[in-house]
Design a protein around this motif. Structure first.
Motif, mmCIF file in Angstrom:
data_model
loop_
_atom_site.group_PDB
_atom_site.id
_atom_site.type_symbol
_atom_site.label_atom_id
_atom_site.label_comp_id
_atom_site.label_asym_id
_atom_site.label_seq_id
_atom_site.Cartn_x
_atom_site.Cartn_y
_atom_site.Cartn_z
ATOM 1 N N ILE A 139 0.734 -1.035 0.089
ATOM 2 C CA ILE A 139 -0.166 0.059 -0.134
ATOM 3 C C ILE A 139 0.812 1.184 -0.022
ATOM 4 O O ILE A 139 1.830 1.188 0.538
ATOM 5 C CB ILE A 139 -0.951 -0.202 1.278
ATOM 6 C CG1 ILE A 139 -1.990 1.018 1.116
ATOM 7 C CG2 ILE A 139 -0.245 -0.085 2.791
ATOM 8 C CD1 ILE A 139 -3.194 0.665 2.100
ATOM 9 N N THR A 140 0.237 2.321 -0.751
ATOM 10 C CA THR A 140 1.256 3.594 -0.875
ATOM 11 C C THR A 140 0.316 4.758 -0.783
ATOM 12 O O THR A 140 -1.099 4.765 -0.938
ATOM 13 C CB THR A 140 2.070 3.757 -1.974
ATOM 14 O OG1 THR A 140 2.745 4.874 -2.059
ATOM 15 C CG2 THR A 140 1.200 3.633 -3.365
ATOM 16 N N VAL A 141 0.923 5.729 -0.294
ATOM 17 C CA VAL A 141 0.255 7.075 -0.328
ATOM 18 C C VAL A 141 0.221 7.544 -1.622
ATOM 19 O O VAL A 141 1.175 7.168 -2.297
ATOM 20 C CB VAL A 141 0.983 7.938 0.797
ATOM 21 C CG1 VAL A 141 0.313 9.603 0.486
ATOM 22 C CG2 VAL A 141 0.883 7.775 2.081
ATOM 23 N N TYR A 142 -0.661 8.225 -2.042
ATOM 24 C CA TYR A 142 -0.885 8.548 -3.404
ATOM 25 C C TYR A 142 -1.428 10.145 -3.794
ATOM 26 O O TYR A 142 -2.304 10.284 -2.960
ATOM 27 C CB TYR A 142 -1.667 7.601 -4.219
ATOM 28 C CG TYR A 142 -1.828 7.581 -5.720
ATOM 29 C CD1 TYR A 142 -0.504 7.476 -6.745
ATOM 30 C CD2 TYR A 142 -2.921 8.277 -6.444
ATOM 31 C CE1 TYR A 142 -0.870 7.765 -7.947
ATOM 32 C CE2 TYR A 142 -3.191 8.381 -7.812
ATOM 33 C CZ TYR A 142 -1.947 7.990 -8.497
ATOM 34 O OH TYR A 142 -2.235 8.335 -9.792
ATOM 35 N N ARG A 143 -0.929 10.739 -4.767
ATOM 36 C CA ARG A 143 -1.584 12.061 -5.046
ATOM 37 C C ARG A 143 -2.029 12.332 -6.446
ATOM 38 O O ARG A 143 -2.169 13.405 -6.676
ATOM 39 C CB ARG A 143 -1.005 13.146 -4.578
ATOM 40 C CG ARG A 143 -0.872 13.312 -2.972
ATOM 41 C CD ARG A 143 -0.345 14.783 -2.821
ATOM 42 N NE ARG A 143 -1.376 15.817 -2.858
ATOM 43 C CZ ARG A 143 -0.969 17.163 -2.739
ATOM 44 N NH1 ARG A 143 0.377 17.257 -2.557
ATOM 45 N NH2 ARG A 143 -1.864 17.961 -2.603
ATOM 46 N N GLY A 144 -1.804 11.364 -7.304
ATOM 47 C CA GLY A 144 -1.744 11.561 -8.804
ATOM 48 C C GLY A 144 -0.428 11.509 -9.494
ATOM 49 O O GLY A 144 0.760 11.212 -8.956
ATOM 50 N N ALA A 145 -0.483 11.657 -10.734
ATOM 51 C CA ALA A 145 0.712 11.532 -11.887
ATOM 52 C C ALA A 145 1.470 12.677 -11.899
ATOM 53 O O ALA A 145 1.237 13.753 -11.434
ATOM 54 C CB ALA A 145 0.244 10.896 -13.028
ATOM 55 N N ASN A 146 2.875 12.384 -12.313
ATOM 56 C CA ASN A 146 3.756 13.288 -12.812
ATOM 57 C C ASN A 146 4.066 13.436 -14.133
ATOM 58 O O ASN A 146 3.729 12.268 -14.790
ATOM 59 C CB ASN A 146 5.181 13.164 -12.034
ATOM 60 C CG ASN A 146 5.009 13.995 -10.619
ATOM 61 O OD1 ASN A 146 4.521 13.380 -9.641
ATOM 62 N ND2 ASN A 146 5.990 14.962 -10.778
ATOM 63 N N ASN A 147 4.301 14.381 -14.496
ATOM 64 C CA ASN A 147 5.050 14.484 -16.091
ATOM 65 C C ASN A 147 6.272 15.276 -16.029
ATOM 66 O O ASN A 147 6.519 16.491 -15.920
ATOM 67 C CB ASN A 147 3.998 15.231 -16.991
ATOM 68 C CG ASN A 147 4.157 15.240 -18.526
ATOM 69 O OD1 ASN A 147 5.509 14.784 -18.891
ATOM 70 N ND2 ASN A 147 3.463 15.665 -19.194
ATOM 71 N N GLY A 148 7.273 14.340 -15.993
ATOM 72 C CA GLY A 148 8.472 14.812 -15.649
ATOM 73 C C GLY A 148 8.670 15.778 -14.121
ATOM 74 O O GLY A 148 8.191 15.097 -13.188
ATOM 75 N N ILE A 149 8.976 16.937 -14.157
ATOM 76 C CA ILE A 149 8.867 17.601 -12.992
ATOM 77 C C ILE A 149 7.651 18.317 -12.531
ATOM 78 O O ILE A 149 7.397 18.864 -11.505
ATOM 79 C CB ILE A 149 10.041 18.464 -12.697
ATOM 80 C CG1 ILE A 149 9.861 19.699 -13.911
ATOM 81 C CG2 ILE A 149 11.306 18.087 -12.614
ATOM 82 C CD1 ILE A 149 10.943 20.827 -13.707
ATOM 83 N N SER A 150 6.649 18.279 -13.685
ATOM 84 C CA SER A 150 5.219 18.926 -13.159
ATOM 85 C C SER A 150 4.277 17.995 -12.856
ATOM 86 O O SER A 150 4.470 16.334 -13.273
ATOM 87 C CB SER A 150 4.874 19.575 -14.395
ATOM 88 O OG SER A 150 4.398 18.835 -15.635
#
Ligand SMILES: [Zn+2]
Length: 243
Positions: A139-150
């Motif tokens: 299980i992990t904490v999650y906040r959404g995806a990255n695109n490179g550094i953004s």
């Protein structure tokens, strides 16, 4: 019933030296100033203080440890020791060999949190999750995806989702020890949340709780809510087992 989960990233001052790869020049300047005043503003012993409070209050909690700085204590089950990587590198930006080193499960943890929430890059979304699965994290904490550094990070109050075999718990809100206002906002959100079986995940850092008053206030209020049957306080490991 709403489950409430408190997650503490335990990393001392390691991120002050590193900064955050997505910072712009203004944020970098702020970061440098923060680094200069860190001993006044923050607390090197935040982990010990929060750990003692959790033990005393028998408060279910997850401590996500940076492995090069901290190791788990012998504890009762309501304390979950998860992993916050070996040395706090941005996982989506490093090589496969470095990634393997960073997530190597040296403490046999079930739960995980990625530095700066960089766990999924849109170029190769499964990469980190596959590495975590190999190391037997659940299980992990999650906040959404990255695109490179953004990034497209967001907070949510929702049921955990599963990505590439790893359960993902959305962060719902975060606080640092200095702002009581934020704690009140969190408690209000929990009170108003009606989605059944959702998880309200609160994250914080060890170092940012110099003033433990606010953490104590949060623990007291959450325990009162639990006593009234409004919420169920769990740690990440228990969340993984519950499903
Ligand atoms: Zn961190």
């Amino acid at each position: 019933m709403l489950k409430v989960c408190v997650v503490v990233d335990v990393e001392n001052f390691i991120s002050f030296k590193q900064g955050n790869p997505s910072w712009n020049s203004w944020q970098k300047l702020k970061g440098r100033i923060n680094n200069l005043i860190k001993d006044f503003r923050y607390d090197k012993n935040g982990f010990e203080k929060i750990y003692k409070l959790a033990e005393k209050e028998k408060f279910p909690i997850s401590f996500m440890l940076v492995g090069s700085l901290f190791q788990p204590e012998k504890s009762q089950k309501f304390i979950d020791f998860g992993y916050h990587t070996l040395s706090h590198k941005p996982l989506t930006l490093i090589s496969d060999a470095e990634l393997k080193e960073e997530v190597k499960n040296i403490y046999n943890a079930k739960s995980f949190s990625a530095p700066m929430w960089m766990i999924e890059d849109s170029e190769n979304p499964s990469r980190i999750f596959e590495a975590l699965k190999k190391q037997k994290y659940k299980i992990t904490v999650y906040r959404g995806a990255n695109n490179g550094i953004s990034n497209r990070h967001e907070n949510r109050i929702s049921k955990p989702i599963t990505k590439y075999g790893i359960q993902c718990v959305y962060t719902s809100n975060w606080f640092d020890g200095e702002r009581k206002q934020k704690i009140r906002e969190i408690l209000r959100e929990i009170m108003q949340s009606s989605e059944r079986d959702a998880v309200y995940c609160i994250t914080t850092h060890d170092f940012s709780n110099k003033n433990m008053k606010n953490f104590k206030f949060l623990v007291k209020k959450l325990k009162e809510m639990q006593k009234k049957g409004m919420i169920n306080i769990v740690n990440m490991k228990q969340l993984a087992r519950d499903r």
